[in-house]
Scaffold this motif. Structure first.
Motif, PDB file in Angstrom:
ATOM      1  N   ALA A   1       0.402   5.094  -4.315  1.00  0.00           N
ATOM      2  CA  ALA A   1      -0.712   5.007  -3.364  1.00  0.00           C
ATOM      3  C   ALA A   1      -1.691   3.907  -3.754  1.00  0.00           C
ATOM      4  O   ALA A   1      -2.204   3.194  -2.884  1.00  0.00           O
ATOM      5  CB  ALA A   1      -1.429   6.353  -3.264  1.00  0.00           C
ATOM      6  N   SER A   2      -1.925   3.734  -5.042  1.00  0.00           N
ATOM      7  CA  SER A   2      -2.869   2.700  -5.474  1.00  0.00           C
ATOM      8  C   SER A   2      -2.348   1.300  -5.158  1.00  0.00           C
ATOM      9  O   SER A   2      -3.121   0.396  -4.861  1.00  0.00           O
ATOM     10  CB  SER A   2      -3.197   2.849  -6.960  1.00  0.00           C
ATOM     11  N   VAL A   3      -1.045   1.124  -5.190  1.00  0.00           N
ATOM     12  CA  VAL A   3      -0.451  -0.174  -4.856  1.00  0.00           C
ATOM     13  C   VAL A   3      -0.546  -0.439  -3.354  1.00  0.00           C
ATOM     14  O   VAL A   3      -0.878  -1.545  -2.937  1.00  0.00           O
ATOM     15  CB  VAL A   3       1.015  -0.252  -5.344  1.00  0.00           C
ATOM     16  N   VAL A   4      -0.295   0.564  -2.535  1.00  0.00           N
ATOM     17  CA  VAL A   4      -0.234   0.356  -1.080  1.00  0.00           C
ATOM     18  C   VAL A   4      -1.509   0.765  -0.340  1.00  0.00           C
ATOM     19  O   VAL A   4      -1.550   0.701   0.892  1.00  0.00           O
ATOM     20  CB  VAL A   4       0.993   1.080  -0.456  1.00  0.00           C
TER      21      VAL A   4
ATOM     22  N   VAL B   1       2.824   1.429   8.279  1.00  0.00           N
ATOM     23  CA  VAL B   1       3.436   0.325   7.546  1.00  0.00           C
ATOM     24  C   VAL B   1       3.940   0.821   6.194  1.00  0.00           C
ATOM     25  O   VAL B   1       5.052   0.494   5.761  1.00  0.00           O
ATOM     26  CB  VAL B   1       2.436  -0.841   7.365  1.00  0.00           C
ATOM     27  N   ALA B   2       3.122   1.634   5.529  1.00  0.00           N
ATOM     28  CA  ALA B   2       3.519   2.179   4.223  1.00  0.00           C
ATOM     29  C   ALA B   2       4.735   3.088   4.360  1.00  0.00           C
ATOM     30  O   ALA B   2       5.652   3.029   3.526  1.00  0.00           O
ATOM     31  CB  ALA B   2       2.354   2.944   3.597  1.00  0.00           C
ATOM     32  N   GLU B   3       4.747   3.907   5.384  1.00  0.00           N
ATOM     33  CA  GLU B   3       5.877   4.812   5.584  1.00  0.00           C
ATOM     34  C   GLU B   3       7.177   4.033   5.707  1.00  0.00           C
ATOM     35  O   GLU B   3       8.186   4.367   5.066  1.00  0.00           O
ATOM     36  CB  GLU B   3       5.652   5.673   6.836  1.00  0.00           C
TER      37      GLU B   3
ATOM     38  N   LEU C   1       8.071   2.480   2.227  1.00  0.00           N
ATOM     39  CA  LEU C   1       8.483   3.461   1.218  1.00  0.00           C
ATOM     40  C   LEU C   1       9.825   4.100   1.554  1.00  0.00           C
ATOM     41  O   LEU C   1      10.602   4.417   0.649  1.00  0.00           O
ATOM     42  CB  LEU C   1       7.383   4.504   1.024  1.00  0.00           C
ATOM     43  N   LYS C   2      10.114   4.275   2.835  1.00  0.00           N
ATOM     44  CA  LYS C   2      11.439   4.784   3.227  1.00  0.00           C
ATOM     45  C   LYS C   2      12.522   3.807   2.788  1.00  0.00           C
ATOM     46  O   LYS C   2      13.556   4.213   2.257  1.00  0.00           O
ATOM     47  CB  LYS C   2      11.520   5.034   4.735  1.00  0.00           C
ATOM     48  N   LYS C   3      12.298   2.513   3.026  1.00  0.00           N
ATOM     49  CA  LYS C   3      13.267   1.496   2.616  1.00  0.00           C
ATOM     50  C   LYS C   3      13.464   1.480   1.102  1.00  0.00           C
ATOM     51  O   LYS C   3      14.536   1.113   0.623  1.00  0.00           O
ATOM     52  CB  LYS C   3      12.817   0.112   3.082  1.00  0.00           C
TER      53      LYS C   3
ATOM     54  N   ILE D   1      -3.687   6.944   1.866  1.00  0.00           N
ATOM     55  CA  ILE D   1      -4.030   5.690   2.535  1.00  0.00           C
ATOM     56  C   ILE D   1      -4.990   5.972   3.694  1.00  0.00           C
ATOM     57  O   ILE D   1      -5.982   5.263   3.881  1.00  0.00           O
ATOM     58  CB  ILE D   1      -2.764   4.978   3.063  1.00  0.00           C
ATOM     59  N   ALA D   2      -4.693   7.012   4.447  1.00  0.00           N
ATOM     60  CA  ALA D   2      -5.479   7.351   5.635  1.00  0.00           C
ATOM     61  C   ALA D   2      -6.856   7.917   5.314  1.00  0.00           C
ATOM     62  O   ALA D   2      -7.671   8.111   6.224  1.00  0.00           O
ATOM     63  CB  ALA D   2      -4.707   8.347   6.503  1.00  0.00           C
ATOM     64  N   HIS D   3      -7.120   8.174   4.032  1.00  0.00           N
ATOM     65  CA  HIS D   3      -8.401   8.772   3.651  1.00  0.00           C
ATOM     66  C   HIS D   3      -9.110   8.055   2.507  1.00  0.00           C
ATOM     67  O   HIS D   3     -10.175   8.506   2.076  1.00  0.00           O
ATOM     68  CB  HIS D   3      -8.181  10.248   3.276  1.00  0.00           C
ATOM     69  N   HIS D   4      -8.582   6.961   2.011  1.00  0.00           N
ATOM     70  CA  HIS D   4      -9.154   6.382   0.793  1.00  0.00           C
ATOM     71  C   HIS D   4     -10.539   5.764   0.976  1.00  0.00           C
ATOM     72  O   HIS D   4     -11.206   5.442  -0.002  1.00  0.00           O
ATOM     73  CB  HIS D   4      -8.180   5.397   0.118  1.00  0.00           C
ATOM     74  N   HIS D   5     -11.009   5.658   2.223  1.00  0.00           N
ATOM     75  CA  HIS D   5     -12.389   5.248   2.476  1.00  0.00           C
ATOM     76  C   HIS D   5     -13.215   6.421   3.004  1.00  0.00           C
ATOM     77  O   HIS D   5     -14.294   6.227   3.553  1.00  0.00           O
ATOM     78  CB  HIS D   5     -12.437   4.080   3.466  1.00  0.00           C
TER      79      HIS D   5
END
Length: 168
Positions: free
Chosen positions: A52-55, A82-84, A87-89, A104-108
């Motif tokens: 999560a910290s990377v993306v 985009v992350a999903e 990460l699936k790939k 990602i959806a809550h980090h702010h």
């Protein structure tokens, strides 16, 4: 094979030519990894935190295209899809991806922080943003009081920004 190195490589490719954004996520990753290890997260939580910290800012590109802004609220909307896909790939399973996308959806969003992975991601991002955004010491003290909760995150904040522990 899934590992954080592959995620870092994918993000470097995703942000090709944008050294500032690449350096940002690498710094956040470094702080998150260290804080998570020092706070003794479980191996799964640690892996989720590191990925999560990377993306965490993966939504910036699409936010700038769609809204002409990199504001946090837009990042939180644009980042998870985009992350999903990325990460699936890279071979991550659905539950793992779901948690990373939640972060990602809550980090702010700094209310209702529900677990250490979320708390540490927010703290690591602030440790980097304080410097990159050249926040005033008054703001740093306020962030410390309102946001920071982990022992290690508070220690890093105090040491990095020479904050006197007494009375803050």
């Amino acid at each position: 094979m899934r590992n954080v190195g592959n995620v870092i490589s994918a993000m470097i490719e995703y942000y090709a030519g944008d050294v500032r954004r690449i350096n940002h996520f690498l710094k956040v990753y470094g702080f998150a990894k260290a804080i998570g290890e020092m706070e003794k997260l479980s191996p799964l939580k640690q892996e989720i935190l590191e990925v999560a910290s990377v993306v965490h800012d993966i939504g910036i590109k699409n936010s700038e295209i769609k809204y002409n802004s990199s504001a946090g609220n837009y990042q939180q909307i644009e980042g998870p899809p985009v992350a999903e896909e990325m990460l699936k790939k890279l071979g991550y399973e659905d539950n793992f991806i779901k948690r990373v996308c939640f972060l990602i959806a809550h980090h702010h969003t700094y209310t209702d922080i529900d677990n250490y992975d979320y708390q540490i991601l927010v703290e690591a991002d602030f440790l980097v943003n304080i410097d990159e955004d050249q926040l005033s010491m008054d703001v740093v003290r306020s962030v410390k009081e309102k946001i920071f909760r982990t022992e290690v995150g508070i220690k890093y904040l105090n040491v990095l920004y020479n904050i006197d522990n007494i009375g803050i």
